[in-house]
Structures are given as structure tokens and as C-alpha cells.
Design a protein around this motif. Sequence first.
Motif, PDB file in Angstrom:
ATOM      1  N   SER A   1      -5.411  -8.915   6.725  1.00  0.00           N
ATOM      2  CA  SER A   1      -4.392  -9.354   5.773  1.00  0.00           C
ATOM      3  C   SER A   1      -3.891 -10.762   6.078  1.00  0.00           C
ATOM      4  O   SER A   1      -3.595 -11.537   5.161  1.00  0.00           O
ATOM      5  CB  SER A   1      -3.213  -8.372   5.780  1.00  0.00           C
ATOM      6  N   THR A   2      -3.823 -11.127   7.355  1.00  0.00           N
ATOM      7  CA  THR A   2      -3.376 -12.472   7.709  1.00  0.00           C
ATOM      8  C   THR A   2      -4.412 -13.517   7.313  1.00  0.00           C
ATOM      9  O   THR A   2      -4.070 -14.581   6.780  1.00  0.00           O
ATOM     10  CB  THR A   2      -3.090 -12.551   9.220  1.00  0.00           C
TER      11      THR A   2
ATOM     12  N   LYS B   1      -4.025  -3.116   6.925  1.00  0.00           N
ATOM     13  CA  LYS B   1      -3.446  -3.301   5.604  1.00  0.00           C
ATOM     14  C   LYS B   1      -4.228  -4.337   4.805  1.00  0.00           C
ATOM     15  O   LYS B   1      -4.917  -5.182   5.361  1.00  0.00           O
ATOM     16  CB  LYS B   1      -1.975  -3.735   5.732  1.00  0.00           C
TER      17      LYS B   1
ATOM     18  N   ASP C   1      -2.652  -6.341   2.314  1.00  0.00           N
ATOM     19  CA  ASP C   1      -1.514  -6.859   1.549  1.00  0.00           C
ATOM     20  C   ASP C   1      -1.866  -8.083   0.708  1.00  0.00           C
ATOM     21  O   ASP C   1      -1.287  -8.279  -0.357  1.00  0.00           O
ATOM     22  CB  ASP C   1      -0.358  -7.208   2.499  1.00  0.00           C
ATOM     23  N   ASN C   2      -2.780  -8.917   1.179  1.00  0.00           N
ATOM     24  CA  ASN C   2      -3.040 -10.188   0.496  1.00  0.00           C
ATOM     25  C   ASN C   2      -4.430 -10.270  -0.133  1.00  0.00           C
ATOM     26  O   ASN C   2      -4.768 -11.279  -0.734  1.00  0.00           O
ATOM     27  CB  ASN C   2      -2.869 -11.344   1.487  1.00  0.00           C
TER      28      ASN C   2
ATOM     29  N   GLU D   1      -4.355 -10.527  -4.026  1.00  0.00           N
ATOM     30  CA  GLU D   1      -3.918 -11.848  -4.488  1.00  0.00           C
ATOM     31  C   GLU D   1      -5.062 -12.852  -4.397  1.00  0.00           C
ATOM     32  O   GLU D   1      -5.232 -13.704  -5.286  1.00  0.00           O
ATOM     33  CB  GLU D   1      -2.727 -12.327  -3.668  1.00  0.00           C
TER      34      GLU D   1
ATOM     35  N   PHE E   1      -7.222  -1.603  -3.923  1.00  0.00           N
ATOM     36  CA  PHE E   1      -6.027  -2.112  -3.254  1.00  0.00           C
ATOM     37  C   PHE E   1      -4.749  -1.738  -3.980  1.00  0.00           C
ATOM     38  O   PHE E   1      -3.766  -2.465  -3.945  1.00  0.00           O
ATOM     39  CB  PHE E   1      -6.121  -3.633  -3.092  1.00  0.00           C
TER      40      PHE E   1
ATOM     41  N   SER F   1      -4.756  -9.123  12.600  1.00  0.00           N
ATOM     42  CA  SER F   1      -3.653  -9.513  11.728  1.00  0.00           C
ATOM     43  C   SER F   1      -2.349  -9.421  12.508  1.00  0.00           C
ATOM     44  O   SER F   1      -2.305  -8.883  13.629  1.00  0.00           O
ATOM     45  CB  SER F   1      -3.598  -8.609  10.501  1.00  0.00           C
TER      46      SER F   1
ATOM     47  N   GLU G   1       0.130  -7.506  11.927  1.00  0.00           N
ATOM     48  CA  GLU G   1       0.477  -6.095  12.118  1.00  0.00           C
ATOM     49  C   GLU G   1      -0.311  -5.495  13.272  1.00  0.00           C
ATOM     50  O   GLU G   1       0.217  -4.704  14.068  1.00  0.00           O
ATOM     51  CB  GLU G   1       0.216  -5.302  10.836  1.00  0.00           C
TER      52      GLU G   1
END
Length: 833
Positions: free
Chosen positions: A129-130, A171, A173-174, A177, A228, A552, A554
Amino acid sequence: MRSQLTRNAHRRLLAGGPGAPPCPASVFSSYHARARCLAASTPSLTLTTPPRRTFFGVFKKPARELKAPDVPPGYETLLQFRALEVEDARPPEREGLVAGFKEFFNHMRKRGGAAKIGRRVSVPGSINSTQAFLAVRLLRHLLSTEGGGDSFTFADLKLILEIAVRPPRGKADNHLELVRLVYGETKRRIDHMRTIGLSEEEITQAIGISDRDQSTFFAYFITALTRFGASQEAVERMNDYQENLPKPSRVGAYSDDGVKVIQKANGMWMWVLRGLANEGLEDELIRSFSKLVKENGVKYLAGVHEILTTFYAERNRVEETKKWFSKPLFAGSINPETYMAVVRFALRNNEQEWLESVMEDVVNSRPTKQVWDVVFQWAVLAKGKGVEDIKGMFKVMGSQKTEDPSRKLEPDGDTINSLISAAAEINNPYLAERFAMLGRELRIPPTIQTMLIQLDYRLDAGDMSGAAEVYGKLQKVVQGDEDVPVVNKYLRTLCTSSQPPLERIISVTADLEHRHITLEPETTRSLCGVFLRFDQQFEVIDTLSLHTVSYSLEERAIVRQAMMDYITDRKISTARVWDCYQLLKQFFPETSTDERVRLMDSFFDRKRPDMACYIFGHMRGHGNPAQRPNSDIYVKCFEGIGRFPDAESLRMVHNMLKMDTTVEMNTKLYNGLMLAYAACGDPIDALGFWRDITNSREGPSYNSLAIVMWACELAPRGEETAREIWKKMVRMDLEIPKVVFDGYLGALAASGKAQEEVKKLIGEMERGLGLGYGVGVETLGVTFNAIPTMEGKNAFADWAKVEHPEVWGELEKTGRRETIDGPKYNIERRFEA
């Protein structure tokens, strides 16, 4: 082989000293700056060790070398851009940014191979995610500045989509996007080509991708939405897409190309249905399926049957599961995965009778070899069948007639694996071993999957010697990354054993390192715990260097928390935990201020204010302003010094405060300074802060009064200041807390001239003249301890024994200690700023 890096190089790089490449002071996440610096370093140094006498140097051990982090090529470009973006600094040249971005994604493609659209399993070579966040920031900059997306071909954009839809380990998360950004760019270009009048054939040629299919980009987009957590949006997108699909001709038939497009659309609808099921959106799932049946003519085929049956089976919805399972298929046969979902559903919900009738129908329906494997698992899971029973069932399967008489149904490696898995599922390792022996008896060679299952259940059974045997065989045949999850479990199990086999652990980690495998964060956490326990600091550094840079934020937090717990464990020696803190500081600069305060407090509790204040100093010197201490953290540090005095540390922190332009002085800060200076034997300077408080707009608090009374007790002629403060409190008719009253008694008693006055005040206290409290242990203890002479102490003790015998008895229970100022009772006076 990976490059090597020394501890000295680590320190120079992290400190920004000689030999270190320049790093921005403020970054999005500080560990990214460190990773970039390490990646850019020249790892040619070796770890220096103390000189040792040897026999003419013959047996001298070579210097230990440390391993540098395995930073993916091009990743430092993403890190550098984000660091400069946070600092609002000018970014590097566009050409370098584009080259680094492409290099990173090309590297990830090579690591993971080709990813199939629609697959849901985790794929090697995925980004975390990072990394996805950093890619979004850089790509958005490149698309919005001069040149736009011209630097990226359609093949480049397709590659980014291919990597972005791979399910990450943690995760995502990005990821969505990033996919939206790339898909939006491809759609903009295609729409522009249509606007200027290019035909669909010309557009396809302009795209230039191998499958010559414009819908590929849309397929990746739908995959990302359903994978996702945005399946409802996928429904809307598919409805819009459906409007532009080919329509049947006048004779009511589609063209050949139209049929292919419709089939692909229906395939994407299956991903959408599966995404809705995974997200638990029951109403939308049923609504979408009904609409597909009505408008697209989608039939109840095996794929839909699996999605709907499994959806209700996993939620233990008995009636709905039976309904959708029993509904006849339009064509084909039920998937083996559906049968297994139903088997486990029936066992969980005590529906064995219904399940037995289902399996009876299956056996009588001339099942395929894959379905027979499910029947065998059912026999083990639900019927408790053993090896001999399964042999009999093999004969029944072999007697079944097939469409091709020359091909006979026989057990194979998948059959044996399914039986071993079933035995492991019911926690019967003995039966699992019997099934493995059955495979050898039938001359079915064990597959890699067989060894993985064996290693897994032997670990669950605690058979470490058996697990080691399987692991040795596995390493000789494994080719891909399919063993990584269970080998991570093997390492964690070795680490949690009562006596961890250190050499074995290092050997396994070396095997994985040679294959360039990144460990799971839970495994890294376990390894660090063991290496710290055995004082293997080099191994800790190697493990953190090789793996954490790929995690990441997390995932890094999982490892960091383990180190935090180690440092704050009071059962571990201070020397060991300080070494661990040094590693934490180096490898996890993103450690939050709250976590650092927790560490600071833990060293105060160890009565090491010097170490605690060094941690505070590291906070103060952090490159990220958001992680520097605020006024409350300064106060916490001064309170710690107040409990465990250290004059040198106090001067260091006070000088930091003087130079800190971001902190505004207030009463709590003055209280903290007054408390710390008083504790460090400098009550005169402490009373100077009292004057600052009285001259400030905020004024003193009750905590200020308690601390200043203590400072007056310690200061020469401090009773004069105490009397002035007391008179002012009485004149203002303030409600006086007990701790302030006790402090005033101590200040008077410390002068050695006011014993009668002190006794009188204690008498008034005893009579409860509007104070709301009476004489307590602290009252007598503070007064006794403050009296400077032995003669005065004895006189006060004689008086207290007569006037307040019960309270004095409680005070004596606390015990006394001998000091340079005479005996003192063990009462704790803890002040808060």
C-alpha cells in the motif's frame, strides 16, 4: 549475491555524516529517506571488530559483513519525489522521474511474472500500500505537468495496471486509486482519438498492445474494483459498458466479433458477482444476477452456482444454501470447489444427513476424477474413514465407466494431497502420515504440494524433526515461491519453541535470502525476538535491512511493536534493551512520538534518566517536524527528571527548550522546570521559575503551589517565600489541597525554627478548621523528614506519638532509611506539572 554494508556505514548514513548521500530533512515517511540513502550508498566497507591476539594471525576470523537492504530498482525515485513534495521543494528533472517510475514497475513485473485478470489469489511481485501511494503521487505529478502522459505508451500503462491489480500481502488502501488514475488516462486518450475521427481499427493499431483489444484496460479496471472493495461501483460501470455492446442484427443474431465481446462482458460480470459476494452485498448480488438472467440471457452455470451457493454456505444460511445448491444447472456439472464448500457447511451446521444424500447422488452420477477427490475428503471429514476404507473407494472409482474406455479413473498426486489435507483438517497427523504412505504404496510420487501439506501439519503437531526432514526434501525440488507461506510458518514455529535452534533458524533464513524472498512481517518480528534474546545483534541488523525496506508502513508497525515490547520489558537488562533501542532508532525513524514517549518513560522507570533524555534528544533532532516533541512531551521529560534526578540531562533538555521556537512557555512547562531543578538540588533556580509563573498571564496552578512548597523546603531560607505564598493564599480565600498544606509544613519545618508553629498548624488540621481533611501519614512524614537536626526530629517524633499515635504507627510501617541529613521515612512524594 546481495551487496554488503557495515554497521559503520549504517551509522554514517543515518546520521548524515561523512560518506552519506544527502537526505531531505522532512519526508513523508522517514524510513523512506533511510531506504533511499542505503540504496544509494557504496557498500564496500566491512564491519570492524576489536583486535584479538591470534597465533600469528593464522586462525583470525574474517570480519563480519552486514547486508544492505534489497531496494527494488527505481524505488528510490518514488521515495525521493515524495520527500521533496512534502518539503514543497523543486522535484528532479522529468526524464529521471519517468525513467525511475518505469524501472520500478518493470522490476515488479519480472518478480511476479504475468498476472491473469480476474484472479483473486495473492500474486508474487505485487506492490504494497505504501508503494502504491508513492506511485500515485508521482504519476499524478507526471500526468498533470508539462508533457502529461506522453512519456507513457499504452504498453507502459497496461503494465502499471497489471502490477496494480495484483493482490498485495497486506492492505490495498492505495491500489484502487492507482488503477483509477491509469485507467482514466487510457480512457482519455482513446476518447480523444475518437473525437478527432479515428476509426476503431486505427485506434486499435495506435494502442499497439498484443491482444489488440481496447477492453483490456476496462477489464483491469473492473478487476480492481471487484478486488479492492468497490464492487457496487463495478456494477454501475458494467451497466454503462453494457449499453455500448453490439446489438443483434435484424435476423436476431450477433456477428462473430459481437459474440466474443458479449462473452467477455459476461465473464467480467462473473467477477462482479464474486466481488459482491466477497463484500457481503447480498441484495446487490441477487439483483445483479436477476438482471443478467433477464437482460443478458445469462444461464445458471457452474460458476454462478458456485458463487451463490458458497455465499450462503459461508454464512451458515441453511435454507438458502440448500435452495441455490439444489437449483438445476443449465449445462455442465457442479464445480468441485462448490462441493467442498457444501461439505464444510454441512459439518458446521449438523446437516450430515442431507450431505449424505448429496454425496450419494454424486457417486451415482459418474463424477469426474476431481469430484471423486471431494468424495474421498467427505469420507474422511464426515464419515471418519481410514486408509483401508479409502482403498475400497478407489476400487469403486476405478470400476466406473468413462466416455473414453482406454482411460481409467485412478488416484493420483492430487488425490493423495486431498486426503492428507482432510486428515490434517481434523487434526489427525497420524492419519495424514498413513495417507502419505498410501501414496508411496500406490507408487504415486509426492508432489511439491504434498511436501507443503506435510510440513504444515507436522508443524501443527509439534513434530519439529519431521518438519525438518520435509523441509530438507522440499528445498531440493521447489522452483517458485509456492513454499513461502509454510516456510514462514516453519520459521515462526522454530522461533517460538522453548529452546530455539539458532543455527537451524539462521540456515533457513539464509536459504530464503539466497532466493531473494521477503519474509512476512510476523516472521521478521519472531526472528528479531530470537536474535535479540541470543545477543545476535548482527543477525537482527541483517534481518531488518533485508526485509523491512520492502514493507508497507502497516507491516513495519508489526515488527516495530515487537521491538517496543522488548525494550519496555523490565525483566530484560538495561544494556540489552538500549542496544535494541539503537536499532529501533536506526531502522524505524517513523516511530511516533507517543511510542517514543513510552520508551522514554520506560528508561525513567529503570532509573536511567540519562538514557531517557537521550531518547528525548533523538525526538528533538528528528528530521520530520511532526515527530518532534511538543510542550506536553517536554513536561513529561521534566517530570521524569523530577522523579529520577540527573543534573546534566536536565541542562541538556533545558537548552533544547531554549532553542525550540515551536514551543511557547506556559505554566505546565514552568512547573516541570521548577520540579526538575528542585529535584536536581538547585532549589534557587527552581524558585526563579516560580517568579516566572507569577508574572505570567496564566498564573500558578495548584500543582505549581505543591511544587514551589517543596522547592521552599529545599532552599536556604525558603520558609520566607513559603510564608509569603501562604499569606496570599489565605488572603485570597483559596481552597488549599492537602498536598499543598503538607508542603507548607515541610517548608516551615526545614528552617528548624518553627516547630511550635508546625505543631499548631497540625492541630488546626486535626480539628478540621474548614480544610476538609485531617492529619495523614504524609503530613507527619513530610514534616519529620524536613526537620534538619536529629534533636528536632526526636522531639517531633515524641510529640507525634502522643498526639497522633495511630497515624504515627502507620508512618513507622513505611520504614526508615539513613541519609546524610539523618533518618527519613519512606514516603513517596510524586509531583505532577
